[in-house]
Design an enzyme around this catalytic site. Structure first.
Site, PDB file in Angstrom:
ATOM      1  N   SER A 484       0.892  -1.239  -0.064  1.00 20.98           N
ATOM      2  CA  SER A 484       0.030  -0.044  -0.050  1.00 20.98           C
ATOM      3  C   SER A 484       0.843   1.285  -0.082  1.00 20.98           C
ATOM      4  O   SER A 484       1.616   1.552  -1.004  1.00 20.98           O
ATOM      5  CB  SER A 484      -0.802  -0.009   1.169  1.00 20.98           C
ATOM      6  OG  SER A 484      -2.201   0.788   0.846  1.00 20.98           O
ATOM      7  N   ASP A 495      10.122   5.425 -10.326  1.00 22.97           N
ATOM      8  CA  ASP A 495       9.455   6.171 -11.528  1.00 22.97           C
ATOM      9  C   ASP A 495      10.495   7.229 -11.771  1.00 22.97           C
ATOM     10  O   ASP A 495      10.869   7.607 -12.670  1.00 22.97           O
ATOM     11  CB  ASP A 495       8.211   6.427 -11.465  1.00 22.97           C
ATOM     12  CG  ASP A 495       7.418   5.068 -11.597  1.00 22.97           C
ATOM     13  OD1 ASP A 495       7.720   4.124 -11.975  1.00 22.97           O
ATOM     14  OD2 ASP A 495       6.053   5.097 -11.114  1.00 22.97           O
ATOM     15  N   LYS A 509      -0.933  -4.278  -3.263  1.00 24.49           N
ATOM     16  CA  LYS A 509      -2.148  -3.647  -2.861  1.00 24.49           C
ATOM     17  C   LYS A 509      -2.148  -2.234  -3.388  1.00 24.49           C
ATOM     18  O   LYS A 509      -1.417  -1.383  -3.410  1.00 24.49           O
ATOM     19  CB  LYS A 509      -2.410  -3.474  -1.401  1.00 24.49           C
ATOM     20  CG  LYS A 509      -3.370  -3.039  -0.924  1.00 24.49           C
ATOM     21  CD  LYS A 509      -3.637  -2.770   0.623  1.00 24.49           C
ATOM     22  CE  LYS A 509      -4.764  -2.053   1.105  1.00 24.49           C
ATOM     23  NZ  LYS A 509      -4.926  -0.522   1.005  1.00 24.49           N
TER      24      LYS A 509
END
Length: 757
Positions: A484, A495, A509
């Site tokens: 999460s 990224d 998740k």
């Protein structure tokens, strides 16, 4: 027993720890209703029945789930059938209490649970729970009855360890035989550990009697919690119903503070025992309570003392918790006193207690390779916590993961670290806002996460405040338990090209939950919560590259061996998990290209672990763990088990010797410490349990050390090659606000909200 207890049974057993002042360690602790003077719940008197408030809470939850859930589904006969299956799994997942004859009685209720909720008549699910309690009591009596007879271990007989996918016993005779095998296995484990028959009989009699007492303490609140958990989790794996007690514990886990005395408690036999004293709390400051003390009675202010021997742990916690500046009196039997020892009375004034165990912590690892030594900073973050209420009130000292990590980064920089590892192993998530803000400590400005609501609207959340708390080399260490908010942070760092992601693929998740206070919508004016809270999935989050962590998780740049639990643990193991999807990427540009030195780092890593005794030991232990975990049956023949035990003892002795050669004095000198002693956790002495935990913390953390060494390598490569440094360090290796803003445009930032990814 060696069976996996049902959810309801776990609520009653509560055999782990919880803080009286106080947060749960493993099993749920009680909520704070001490101020009301409410007595402990009485032992179950069948049949149990739902209260008016519970029926109202069930219907109100259904209204929210069918209208506002991210993947709203009607509560109809089809949903009822799914709830029915989930409810039975909650109560009897290993098929050891109900028979097929019992299921035949339940069959007409399979499509009636939706009606039970809408009509506010919960007699149907409660009838299932009532029979569950009855059957559990019968099973404990049956197991106790077997102990006088003993067992024949010369027969060639085996026992199925994992019954999750097995059928329910067809009749009473088959169920009796199953429990005969289970009890026989419990006896055999103790026998293999060197216990004689008299000692085994005494141990198992105490074990089953304790379980029987706990089962008899199950009540309507447990029944309702179990049923509502089944309904909530049928909608999706991360939607949950939290009764008033669980809701308060969830709140404590988020803000890391509560009001009480500051002591970790644990149920052991008929006593509630002090397992740990929280530093800085009233109990610690008094100097009058010790680890191992047994609580025998509790009184409020000048009120009467109430005997709590034999009480459920959550009820004892409930008596000790209370409002700040109120008084509680605790009568204890000192740790070193016998059963008839002199009791001591301790009076404490409740205060706000900060639960530091789950707060961010830092340390420095000195990595030496050849003639070079570098300091690598490590920040261990167990959860993304935040005290939203204190923040809303303007408390300048409100608890926040981001604020704590920022302070730790300042301290690490002062100590001269050359790289920072964010250790997010087993960090199951927390606040979405904290994941966003924490990422901002490591990037200048830019998007962090995209959040898509049920209506398809996508918000981009990110960091719009220029500046970094740490601009140097960094790594994020993750494993299957990183979920999460941890995945949001790791994905954003990856990224942006801001740091290395190292470890195992994460949980997977990709959904966001928000808390719904049912009392608020029921217009309950009472100070005491009645309805509980609904933790409901309201959105899905996506990486800034447009991909999702849902099901797939975050794949590390440098992968460590998987622990083998991915078949049983993770989003992909849920049959009702949302599918993986993707959306358009946010507007961003990576600040560095770590691919420029990933092949070199992987080559150095592979060469190092190939000759590392600690790494080889970890792999061998992992292989042994997988072998043991994949074992589905076990022999009940003494000779065969003795042969197997001899082989296992040799393997464990080898592991112990190798571990001792690596860790030295951090390893117990007792070779039996790592062997199966046949006991359940709460049956061992608290002293030995705490000692084992202390030794475990001293042991070498192989994965963390290797992660720090990888970062050591990265620093070395960067220092040796200015051109490489310009590629892999943020913003060309020279941080400047202007350059950073040009490369990472500021996104629109969503307003803070207490969502829980």
């Amino acid at each position: 027993m060696t069976f996996r207890p049902s959810l309801a049974l776990l609520v009653a057993l509560t055999l782990a720890g919880s803080v009286a002042g106080v947060q749960a360690q493993q099993a749920p602790a009680a909520a704070n209703d001490t101020a009301t003077g409410q007595p402990a719940r009485k032992a179950a008197v069948l049949p149990l029945a739902a209260t008016t408030d519970e029926a109202e809470a069930a219907q109100l939850s259904a209204r929210f789930l069918t209208r506002f859930h991210y993947d709203a589904q009607p509560l109809d006969d089809a949903m009822s059938a799914r709830i029915y299956a989930k409810y039975l799994d909650q109560l009897d997942g290993e098929k050891v209490f109900f028979t097929q004859a019992d299921l035949a009685k339940f069959a007409p209720l399979k499509t009636k649970l939706d009606d039970a909720i809408w009509n506010k008549d919960l007699s149907a699910p409660f009838s299932i729970f009532n029979l569950y309690v009855q059957r559990a009591i019968e099973r404990m009596h049956y197991a106790l009855g077997l102990l006088d007879k003993g067992f024949d271990f010369s027969k060639d007989e085996s026992y199925v360890l994992d019954r999750e996918k097995a059928d329910w016993p067809k009749d009473q005779a088959e169920l009796d035989n199953l429990w005969r095998q289970r009890t026989k296995n419990d006896w055999l484990r103790l026998k293999l550990a060197g216990k004689d028959d008299a000692e085994i009989r005494k141990t198992l009699t105490k074990r089953y009697s304790t379980l029987l007492d706990r089962i008899k303490q199950l009540d309507g609140e447990d029944a309702f919690q179990s049923f509502m958990t089944a309904y909530a989790e049928t909608t999706d794996p991360h939607t949950d119903y939290l009764g008033p007690r669980l809701a308060q514990n969830f709140d404590i886990s988020m803000k890391l503070s509560l009001e009480g005395i500051g002591a970790v408690l644990q149920a052991r036999d008929e006593y509630t025992q002090i397992r740990e004293i929280v530093p800085g709390g009233p109990a610690a400051k008094s100097g009058k309570l010790e680890v191992g003390d047994r609580i025998v009675a509790i009184g409020q202010d000048n009120g009467p003392m109430v005997d709590v021997i034999g009480w459920r742990l959550d009820d004892v916690v409930n008596k000790i918790r209370g409002k700040k500046d109120t008084t509680v009196r605790i009568e204890v039997l000192p740790a070193d006193a016998g059963p008839d020892g002199k009791h001591e009375l301790v009076t404490l004034v409740r205060k706000k207690v900060v639960v530091e165990e789950q707060a961010a912590k830092s340390k420095v690892i000195d990595i030496k390779d050849g003639d070079v030594t570098r300091k690598i900073g490590v920040i261990d973050l167990p959860t993304f916590y935040a005290d939203f209420a204190a923040r809303a009130k303007g408390d300048p000292n409100y608890k926040s993961a981001t604020r704590d990590v920022a302070k730790l980064l300042t301290e690490l920089k002062a100590q001269g670290v050359e790289g920072v590892v964010m250790d997010l192993r087993n960090n199951g998530g927390g606040s979405l806002d904290e994941a966003n803000e924490l990422t901002g400590l490591f990037i200048d400005t830019g998007p962090v996460v995209q959040v898509r609501k049920a209506n398809g609207e996508v918000e981009v959340q990110g960091d719009d405040e220029a500046g970094l708390a740490w601009s140097g080399p960094m790594a994020v260490l993750v494993n299957r338990g990183s979920a999460s908010a941890s995945e949001i942070f790791a994905a954003a760092i990856q990224d942006h090209g801001r740091g290395l992601i190292i470890g195992e693929p994460t949980f997977g998740k990709g959904t966001v939950q928000n808390l719904v206070d049912l009392d608020r919508f029921a217009q309950n004016d009472s100070e005491k919560p009645q309805m509980g809270e609904l933790k409901m999935t309201i959105a899905e989050f996506f990486r800034i590259n447009g991909g999702s962590t849902q099901l797939k998780g975050v794949t590390p740049d440098i992968q460590f061996p998987k622990n083998g639990d991915e078949k049983d643990f993770g989003e992909s193991t849920y049959d009702n998990a949302l599918p993986w999807t993707q959306i358009a990427p946010a507007s961003y540009k990576p600040v560095a290209d770590l691919k420029a030195y990933l092949p070199q780092l992987e080559e150095l890593h592979d060469a190092r672990v190939a000759t590392s005794p600690a790494w080889k030991l970890m792999l061998d232990q992992l292989a042994q763990y997988k072998k043991m975990r994949d074992q589905t049956t076990i022999s009940l023949n003494l000779a065969q088990r003795q042969a197997e035990r001899k082989q296992l003892d040799a393997i464990q002795a080898d592991f112990l010797a190798r571990r001792k050669a690596i860790d030295g004095d951090a390893v117990s000198a007792n070779p039996d410490a790592s062997l199966d002693d046949g006991l359940n956790a709460n049956e061992r002495s608290l002293k030995s349990e705490l000692k084992a935990e202390k030794e475990a913390k001293k042991a070498k953390d192989v994965e963390l050390d290797e992660t720090a060494h990888i970062l050591f390598d990265a620093v070395g490569l960067i220092k040796a090659d200015p051109k490489l440094a310009a590629e892999v360090l943020p913003y060309g290796g020279k941080f400047s606000t202007a350059a950073a803003v040009a490369q990472a445009p500021t996104p629109s930032v969503a307003k803070p909200s207490p969502t829980q990814p």
